[in-house]
Scaffold this motif. Structure first.
Motif: not given
Lengths: 733, 214
Positions: A485-493
């Protein structure tokens, strides 16, 4: 998707986040004590304590529970007299408890005491007075080989395989090896005891329970309690190790569920460390015969592997120790046979790398013996027998880089310094040797589903009934979602460990990461499709990075596309994958061992594992897991030995003081695991392969071969303890 | 609910005991499914005070309660783990007045007035203790169940070595210890089993934390 065809290039190939040696996302919880395990989820529960049978076979003639019931704080004493009728099946289908007066194995629960406090329950449990009419039984595998039968394990491979004419080819082979190896009974000995907290809300049961495969556990519990599967919820966000010991439902879950139902209050129970050995499963001992026939150049013409293991007489599960022999080496005449001896001991079942873990302890030492007989380097012998396709099924390997593993390992380990003549290298009092082994482990894929949601705050949430038993599942799933999703790791729960989430394979058999990760990959693909479509972009060419989706010069923040939140589902099925291909992970193990010239004491000095197991999803956790497997292998080679009393059918050393697993002092800092670059396009969408068990597969054999190289003692009965080495030590001048 | 399995009746202790509805509950039950009222000659709870992670707690405990169960079951400090309850695995290691102790092997009443540090008490607000941070960085765990014990044990172990306490592998008992070798760390940490076998990573983490403390 069904895994039927090579996956081709995909969005994971960039490896911006996937594959990186990132810290575990649940690390902070684990180092601060914030990770909560099953027994720790609620504080106002009643406490249960199991009373075990003190005979291995026979009948209960009386149970006096009066003193226990009158003991302070006691709320309930369950026995077979007041336990409900339950569903039945083998240990993978149902787990009925307290079913009647018949005792089938030592330690089987005969009563369950529930009280207000742990101390009260434990004290009252000792007041339950059980009288028995004991009967003789069959306990020790070696004493009852004559009773062996062909097992029919519903979820296992066929017990036998035969290609060509083994006996003829072996008889006429110019070079022959015919050796028998024995491996002992073993226990998983995970750190967290099996534990369950059960609570009912009307007809609905919630179990916080230490279980590796929650959806399967849900089915088994529903069948056992005869309640609809929809009324059973299993919750298990953290599990203190499993190694196969928590694959199946154990007595703690059923006893707690029944008691909580009767008492209309939450009930929790943890098996004591001593109880675990009898009340749950173990790995069977094995007796294995390996026959290898080669031409004068060391090319195998006949390969045979016969395995005896034992189990409770009502079970069909056998230790499939010859499975790897069906695919590891070339040779046109082949024979593998598994025989199961019906016994009156607790249930034997899967323990880390069932089959290979102990099968390679025999096969790979037999190969070492063969190399010596041929005067061939052990690696060269294996290279000469590298097959072009699966030699029994005649299908291609999905990927196989065993030779590369051996060669890279040899280079890194300094294999060329090995003196092939045993007992030649000394370091002070130590006789020093090095040894190697090939490693292989099946690479299965199992049905799994995933739910993925992206919310307006830009946080993506993964939900599945997957478990993380210490393997690092939370972290690799977060990496996959972040990458896709092209998100930083800390934006994934990542929310795991609850059967209210989509069904997942769970953790076992090295299928966890591939199965759960592939389902999540598919969910990510579906969400990318939705997001790109909303952005008016072609999903095929849209790029997801930095929290944005872009094509050409256009770029949109994902949070502008999600509305009130956007969800997608994904699922993976094995398809024809495992039928059309021979699928294994591979590795090569190297060990340097010191043997004390006077006492025979063994010290591991160095270990190296080189593996080819598809895409590595997290270099840090993969290395940890591989090293953990290698140490497990060292334990199998040197320490672990669950001793059965052949008279009374119980495990004598049923605690951690006497069932020896490796501790800090046993394991040198100089131990490493390397993964060679490999992408397996025909394994799964991640192009990964299983690594959770690969580390153990062959590690012990490398140690055994190093011991032989060090001192000339070829010990064919594991574990290789100093008493066995002493008699073969070279005479001191 | 399938009635053949669980009786579909309202069962309370009183109905079972007083009205003899045991037969409704389960026909094969020879005497009460539920236990009788507790014997009032119960053990007198012992009142003790524990200073846990800097907070004073007054507890009325069954004298049989271990320090481990006092922490886990009475103070909800479940970070300290029960792996064997017999001092064989080290998962329950806590610091009592700074010394590492297997909390399963000692009764809570023996620690009246003492200061206990558990894994929950090592971090300072959001800042992890250097040992905790090093465990994360070096992946000094897998399942996490032995981790609290490993970390508390490592903190206590470093304090012991700073005091000059020797171990089985200490070569020279006269000279003060300067730096702990890998062998010293492994020996001194061998009371803490990690079945996932994060051992090399744990040793690396301890070495890092040791360097940051000195």
């Amino acid at each position: 998707m069904d895994m039927n065809a090579p996956v081709g290039a995909n969005a994971l190939d960039a490896e911006r986040i996937v594959g990186k040696p990132l810290d575990r996302i649940d690390g902070r919880l684990k180092v601060t004590g914030g990770a909560r395990y099953a027994y720790e989820m609620q504080q106002d529960a009643l406490y249960g304590f199991v009373v075990e049978a003190s005979i291995a076979k026979g009948k209960i003639t009386s149970i006096d529970t009066l003193a226990a019931e009158r003991s302070p704080g006691v709320k309930l004493v369950l026995t077979h007299r007041n336990a409900p009728k339950q569903g039945t099946g083998n240990h993978r289908e149902a787990h009925p408890v307290l079913t009647g007066p018949v005792v089938s194995s030592y330690g089987e629960p005969v009563a369950f005491v529930v009280a207000e406090t742990f101390e009260q329950a434990r004290a009252a449990a000792y007041l339950v007075d059980v009288k028995y009419d004991p009967k003789g039984g069959h306990f020790a595998l070696p004493q009852h080989l004559g009773l062996a039968r062909v097992p029919h394990q519903a979820d296992g491979a066929p017990a036998d395989s035969e290609v060509g004419n083994f006996s003829g080819a072996y008889a006429s082979a110019p070079v022959q090896i015919d050796v028998s190896y024995g491996t002992p009974l073993q226990s998983h000995a995970m750190m967290e005891p099996h534990a369950t907290l059960a609570m009912w809300d009307g007809d609905k049961l919630t179990l916080h329970t230490a279980n590796q495969m929650l959806n399967q556990g849900q089915r088994v519990i529903a069948r056992t309690l005869n309640i609809p599967i929809g009324n059973v919820r299993l919750v298990s966000p953290f599990i203190g190790g499993g190694f196969g010991g928590k694959l199946w439902v154990n007595a703690d879950a059923i006893l707690a569920a029944i008691a909580a139902r009767y008492l209309k209050r939450p009930v929790k129970v943890a098996l004591t460390r001593q109880q675990i050995f009898h009340v749950t499963t173990h790995r069977s001992d094995t007796i294995q015969r390996v026959r290898l026939g080669t031409d004068r150049d060391g090319r195998i013409v006949a390969i045979g592997h016969d395995v005896f293991s034992g189990n409770l007489r009502s079970e069909q599960v056998y230790e499939a120790a010859a499975l790897q022999t069906r695919s590891l080496y070339a040779g046109s005449n082949r024979l593998t046979r598994h025989r199961l001896v019906p016994l009156d001991i607790p249930v034997a079942s899967s323990m880390r790398a069932p089959g290979e873990a102990v099968g390679l302890l025999a096969l790979e030492c037999a190969m070492d013996e063969l190399a010596e007989k041929l005067k061939l380097d052990p690696i060269e012998l294996r290279i000469r027998n590298e097959p072009a396709e699966d030699p029994e099924r005649h299908v291609p390997y999905s990927s196989r880089h065993l030779v590369a593993c051996m060669q890279e390992g040899a280079r890194r380990f300094g294999w060329n310094r090995r003196n092939p003549v045993p007992g030649q290298v000394r370091d002070g009092q130590w006789l020093v040797g090095i040894g190697m082994s090939a490693g292989t482990r099946g690479n299965p894929l199992r049905f799994s589903k995933a739910n993925l949601r992206l919310d307006p705050d830009g946080v993506a949430t993964v939900r599945m009934a997957m478990t993380d038993i210490g393997t690092g599942t939370y972290t690799i799933l977060a990496q996959i979602a972040a990458e896709m999703l092209g998100l930083p790791l800390e934006r994934v729960q990542v929310d795991l460990g609850d059967t209210i989430f989509p069904e997942a394979a769970g953790s076992g058999g090295s299928f966890g990461a591939a199965s759960s990760g592939s389902a999540l990959f598919e969910a990510c693909q579906a969400l990318r499709q939705k997001l790109a479509t909303r952005a008016g972009m072609d999903p095929e060419t849209a790029r997801f990075a930095d929290g944005r989706v872009a094509t050409g010069e256009r770029s949109i923040n994902l949070t502008e596309l999600v509305g009130s939140g956007i969800e997608a589902e994904g699922e993976i099925s094995p398809g024809r994958n495992n039928q059309d291909l021979s699928q294994q992970s591979y590795g090569a193990h190297f060990a340097e061992i010191g043997v004390d010239q006077d006492t025979g004491e063994v010290r591991v000095r160095r270990m190296l594992g080189v593996f080819a197991a598809g895409r590595v999803l997290n270099a840090k956790t993969a290395r940890s897991q591989a090293i953990g497997g290698m140490v497990f292998g060292a334990g199998a080679a040197l320490h672990e030995d669950l001793v059965l009393d052949p008279r009374f059918g119980y495990f004598v050393n049923h605690d951690l003081a006497e069932y020896h697993v490796p501790v800090h002092a046993d394991i040198p800092p100089n131990i490493d695991a390397i993964f060679l670059p490999e992408l397996d396009e025909r394994s799964n969408p991640l192009k990964s392969k299983g690594i959770g068990e690969l580390g153990i597969c062959g590690a012990g054999a490398a140690i055994a071969n190093a011991i032989y190289n060090a001192c000339g003692a070829r010990i064919r009965s594991y574990p290789i303890t100093l008493d066995k080495i002493l008699t073969d030590l070279p005479k001191q001048s | 609910m399938d009635e053949s399995i669980f009786p579909n009746v309202e069962v309370t202790r009183r109905t079972v005991i007083e009205t003899g509805t045991t037969a409704l509950l389960l026909s094969s039950l020879p005497h009460g499914v539920l236990a009788s009222e507790p014997d009032q000659a119960d053990r007198t709870p012992a009142s003790i005070e524990l200073l846990v992670n800097g907070h004073a707690h007054t507890l009325a405990l069954d004298p049989r309660t271990t320090l481990l169960d006092a922490l886990r079951e009475h103070l909800t400090l479940t970070g300290t783990k029960k792996g064997c309850d017999h001092g064989q695995c080290g998962a329950c290691t806590v610091l009592v007045d700074g010394r590492r102790v297997n909390s399963c092997l000692t009764l809570a009443v023996m620690h009246d007035g003492q200061s206990i540090t558990t894994v929950e008490g090592l971090a300072f607000d959001q800042d992890l203790h250097p040992m905790q941070a090093a465990f994360v960085e070096h992946d000094g765990y897998q399942c996490g169940y032995c981790t609290s014990g490993q970390i508390c044990s490592a903190v206590g172990m470093l304090a012991e070595s700073r005091e000059g306490m020797p171990s089985y592998v200490t070569a020279d008992l006269i000279q003060p210890l300067t730096e702990l070798s890998d062998n010293e760390i492994r020996e001194r940490m061998s009371g803490n089993i990690c079945r996932c076998a994060a051992y090399p990573n744990i040793v690396a983490a301890i070495k890092q934390a040791m360097g940051e403390q000195t």
